[in-house]
Structure formats: C-alpha cells, structure tokens
Design an enzyme around this catalytic site. Structure first.
Site, PDB file in Angstrom:
ATOM      1  N   HIS A  82       0.981  -1.053   0.042  1.00 11.81           N
ATOM      2  CA  HIS A  82       0.013  -0.080   0.078  1.00 11.81           C
ATOM      3  C   HIS A  82       0.829   1.262  -0.111  1.00 11.81           C
ATOM      4  CE1 HIS A  82      -3.709   2.258   0.727  1.00 11.81           C
ATOM      5  NE2 HIS A  82      -2.939   3.259   1.463  1.00 11.81           N
ATOM      6  N   ARG A 168     -13.779  13.476   6.258  1.00 10.71           N
ATOM      7  CA  ARG A 168     -12.409  14.164   6.746  1.00 10.71           C
ATOM      8  C   ARG A 168     -12.275  14.807   5.548  1.00 10.71           C
ATOM      9  NH1 ARG A 168      -8.956   9.379   7.018  1.00 10.71           N
ATOM     10  NH2 ARG A 168      -7.107  10.849   7.129  1.00 10.71           N
ATOM     11  N   SER A 183      -7.185   4.741   9.122  1.00 10.60           N
ATOM     12  CA  SER A 183      -7.904   4.561   7.733  1.00 10.60           C
ATOM     13  C   SER A 183      -7.286   3.506   6.773  1.00 10.60           C
ATOM     14  CB  SER A 183      -8.079   5.894   7.093  1.00 10.60           C
ATOM     15  OG  SER A 183      -8.049   5.865   5.734  1.00 10.60           O
TER      16      SER A 183
HETATM   17  N1  URA Z   1      -5.033   7.111   2.244  1.00 12.64           N
HETATM   18  C1  URA Z   1      -6.056   6.412   2.972  1.00 12.64           C
HETATM   19  O1  URA Z   1      -6.439   5.494   2.585  1.00 12.64           O
HETATM   20  N2  URA Z   1      -6.586   7.052   4.058  1.00 12.64           N
HETATM   21  C2  URA Z   1      -5.911   8.448   4.639  1.00 12.64           C
HETATM   22  O2  URA Z   1      -6.356   8.828   5.512  1.00 12.64           O
HETATM   23  C3  URA Z   1      -5.002   8.748   3.823  1.00 12.64           C
HETATM   24  C4  URA Z   1      -4.519   8.384   2.728  1.00 12.64           C
END
Ligand code: URA
Length: 433
Positions: A82, A168, A183
C-alpha cells in the site's frame, strides 16, 4: 454512551476507551451518529491526537465495520502493498505483476484517486472495458487464473472508512496521523493478507510533508499491523517530486508497461524493484539481493508483462494494448510548457503538479466526477535537469482545451529554476520493520 461526552473528552485531551471508539464507529457507520458530531470528533482528534492504544482500537473498529476477507483456497503466504499516495505513483501496476510472475498470488484491492493523488483503479480503467468491480468470487477466480487480480475496494470492506474518509475530506481533517494510520490499516486488515508492505511517501506530493511526520506514520502503522499478527514492513520513500515522467491515468499505465518491458525512467524502475524485493522477502523468497535478482529477471524475460496482459484479459480488457500502447486513446489537445529561463530545475512541487493534472481532467474534485483517462502531463525535464530558455519542460494532454492555460501556469509556478543544481535526495530514506 453519549456522543456529546465522547467529543468533550477528546476535546479536553483525555483518551477514549476502546468501547467508546467502537460505539462511535458502529453508530456512525449505521447512520445513527450524525455527520456534525463525527466531524467534531475528527477535529478534536486532529488537535489532540490519539495514543497508540486508541489508534489501534480505531483501526480494529474500522476493520470490523464490514467484511473481513478470507482466502480458504489460497494456502501460500499472501502479500499486499500500500502506498500512502503520491503523484505519478504507478508502482502497484509494476510490482504486482513482478511478484505474481514469481508465483506469489496477488489479490489486491486498490483505491481511486482523490485530491492531488492518483489511484490504481482509475489508472487501470484506462484499458477500455476492464472491470475493477469484480464480485468476491470473480476476484478470487482471476487471482487464481492470472496469478493477479487488481480491483476496487468492495462496498462492504471497511465501510466505516468510506464514510469517515469522505467526511474528513470536506472538514480539513485528512492530515492527522491517527486518522490516516487507522484509515489505511483498517482497510489493509480487512483485506486480510498475511504480509503488508507499506510505501510511506514523504515530501511535497504526499499527505505527510515532513520526514519526521512520515516516519511517525510508518512506525505507527507497522506497530498496529504487527499487533494484529501481520508481517509488516514500511519503506519511507521520496515524494518531493513526481515519480517517473508520466502523471495521469493512461500515460502512467503506458509508463508502467515501459518498466515491465525492461525500460522506463530510472527512478521508477529502481523504486519498483526495491519494493518488489521487499515484498518477496516478506514471503520468504530469499535474501533481499536474491529477491532483487529474481525481480529484475521478470522484467527482462517478459514474464511480468505477460502477467499484466493475462490480468487485463481476465478482467475484461484487451490484452493486445499491453503490447501495443498506441491503442490507448490519445488526448485531442496538447500543449508544450516552455522553460521561462535557463538553469537547473531546483524544485518541482509535486502536489501542485498533481493539481495541474487535475485541472486537465485527470482526477476528481468530487467523488462523482468523471475522469478523462487520456489527460495528464509528460515531464521532459525533472528536478536536477538543466534547461535552456524556451526548451519544453513538459507536455500537457487534455480533452478540455480551455484547461490548458491554467494548467500550464500552475505547472510553471510550481517549478523553481535556479543557477545552482539542487542537492541530490535519496529515493528511499529508511526501511522500518
Ligand atoms: N489514504 C487512505 O487510505 N486514508 C487516508 O487517510 C490517507 C491516505
């Protein structure tokens, strides 16, 4: 639990209990807690922060807000990667085929672009007809058949994060360490791979602008993942300049194909090989050096490119586009951006480059916006290069001719040309285990 009391406790800098955090996530996901109270809590978290224990509780509550994937038919170790998001970051399109070509099955859920950053799912949809909305059964079947499946996040995976992220995004609470960590890790833990490699970006094109902030984010996510029983590793990498020369969906796919064909820009190729080596090492394929050599071989013998073509075909796209990138539709309007003076490109603000790309139609300002897959920017000159006055530094591509002057201006305003060359920056700052 009264939501008012939870907001007040966090506002006053007191830690929340696991029970309070779970009740908030559950209530908000079900629509029982209104946006205005969730916004107030996010802002209180933004100001007051969270302890590791609170952040872990929030992550696990996000994970448990929907389906947690299981892979009963896959017996080998599975690895996910990721990126925290950047500009020109097409590494997943290269790394996933490399790793899959070496027999590590990759069933990966990726995101769409939002704000100045791009997303793998939007890039992949540059292949006409390619589907990224596969059912869980289709997803597993493609991963078995092609060795690789790349899809969008299913609606039932971490639904709390979908709602919270959207909130957000409009309440200026994205750039909070515990909110970003929970997140990302909430989604990764719901995708439930055994090993997770995090590419934590740092610099002008990332969400965390400083090296310290990115390091703290990386350490926190590694700790949360380990606590959940995952093999974790994070690389702190440079996002102070766009990665590679292409920004924008089909341009980035074409550049990823270049790297998979043994060519492409050196920085992109190097980062992809480094990340792929770490992924392979996480699943016990050998030392880092051995993994690197294996990864390099897949670029030279064409096996990684073949995996991409197989995946494109299994997901409904035309695999011949992988071998003939001239088939990707070209944008009808182009404009060269010329250097206003002679000198070294001392800095390129990657976030501004991403926003210039958005102006051309390559991204969304709102989730429901349509994307122009052929829009984007191709960089001829990048940080450290020398330019002569009037020399092209970039080419802009778009279907909206009227967007060209504003994008060009934005790009130039984000490009610093100086008589002194900039000091070199590392591609990878640190590996955090
Ligand atoms: N990527 C995400 O999945 N969440 C975030 O808060 C920031 C970047």
């Amino acid at each position: 639990m009264r939501m008012y009391d939870v907001i007040k406790r966090k506002r006053d800098g007191l830690p929340l209990t696991e029970e309070e955090i779970r009740a908030f996530v559950r209530g908000y996901t079900r629509g029982e807690i209104p946006d205005y109270q969730a916004s107030a809590l996010c802002m209180a978290i933004w100001y007051r922060g969270m302890t590791v224990e609170e952040t872990t509780a929030l992550t696990l509550a996000i994970r448990d807000s929907g389906e947690v994937l299981s892979f009963p038919d896959f017996t080998d170790l599975r690895v996910d990667k990721h990126s925290t998001g950047g500009v020109g970051d097409k590494t997943s399109l290269v790394i996933a085929p490399i790793v899959a070509a070496l027999g590590v099955r990759v069933a990966k859920m990726s995101g769409r672009g939002l704000g100045h950053t791009g997303g793998t799912v939007d890039k992949l949809e540059s292949f006409a007809g390619l589907r990224t909305d596969l059912s869980t059964e289709e997803f597993m079947s493609v991963a078995s058949k092609a060795g690789l499946a790349l899809v969008g996040q299913s609606a039932n995976l971490a639904p709390a994060d979908k709602k919270l992220y959207a909130l957000r995004d409009v309440t200026a609470t994205v750039d909070s360490l515990p909110l970003i960590a929970s997140s990302i890790m909430g989604k990764k833990l719901a995708a439930n791979d055994d090993c997770i490699l995090l590419d934590v970006k740092c610099g002008s094109g990332s969400f965390m602008k400083t090296e310290e902030g990115s390091r703290a984010l990386a350490r926190l996510m590694v700790e949360i993942g380990k606590g959940a029983g995952k093999r974790m590793r994070a690389l702190l990498t440079n996002m102070d300049r766009p990665l590679g020369q292409a920004i924008g969906n089909s341009l980035e796919v074409i550049e990823a194909i270049e790297v998979l064909s043994g060519r492409g820009p050196a920085d992109l190729r190097e980062l992809c090989l480094t990340l792929a080596s770490h992924m392979l090492q996480l699943v016990d394929r050998g030392t880092l050096d051995e993994c690197r050599k294996m990864a390099e071989r897949t670029l030279l013998d064409g096996s990684a490119l073949r995996v991409l073509a197989d995946m494109v075909e299994c997901q409904g796209g035309d695999p011949t586009w992988v071998y003939d990138t001239g088939k990707f539709p070209r944008a009808p309007y182009e404009r060269a951006v010329l250097a206003p003076k002679e000198g070294y490109i001392a800095h390129t603000n990657a976030e501004e480059y991403g926003l210039a790309c958005l102006t051309l139609g390559a991204g969304r300002s709102r989730l429901e916006d349509e994307i122009d897959h052929s829009a984007g920017i191709y960089l001829y000159k990048r940080t450290g290069d020398y330019v002569k006055e009037g020399e092209p530094i970039a080419m802009l591509f778009t279907s909206r001719e009227a967007s060209l002057p504003a994008a060009s201006e934005r790009l130039l305003a984000a490009t610093v040309i100086s008589s002194e060359p900039p000091s070199p920056q590392p591609l990878v700052y640190e590996v955090i285990k």
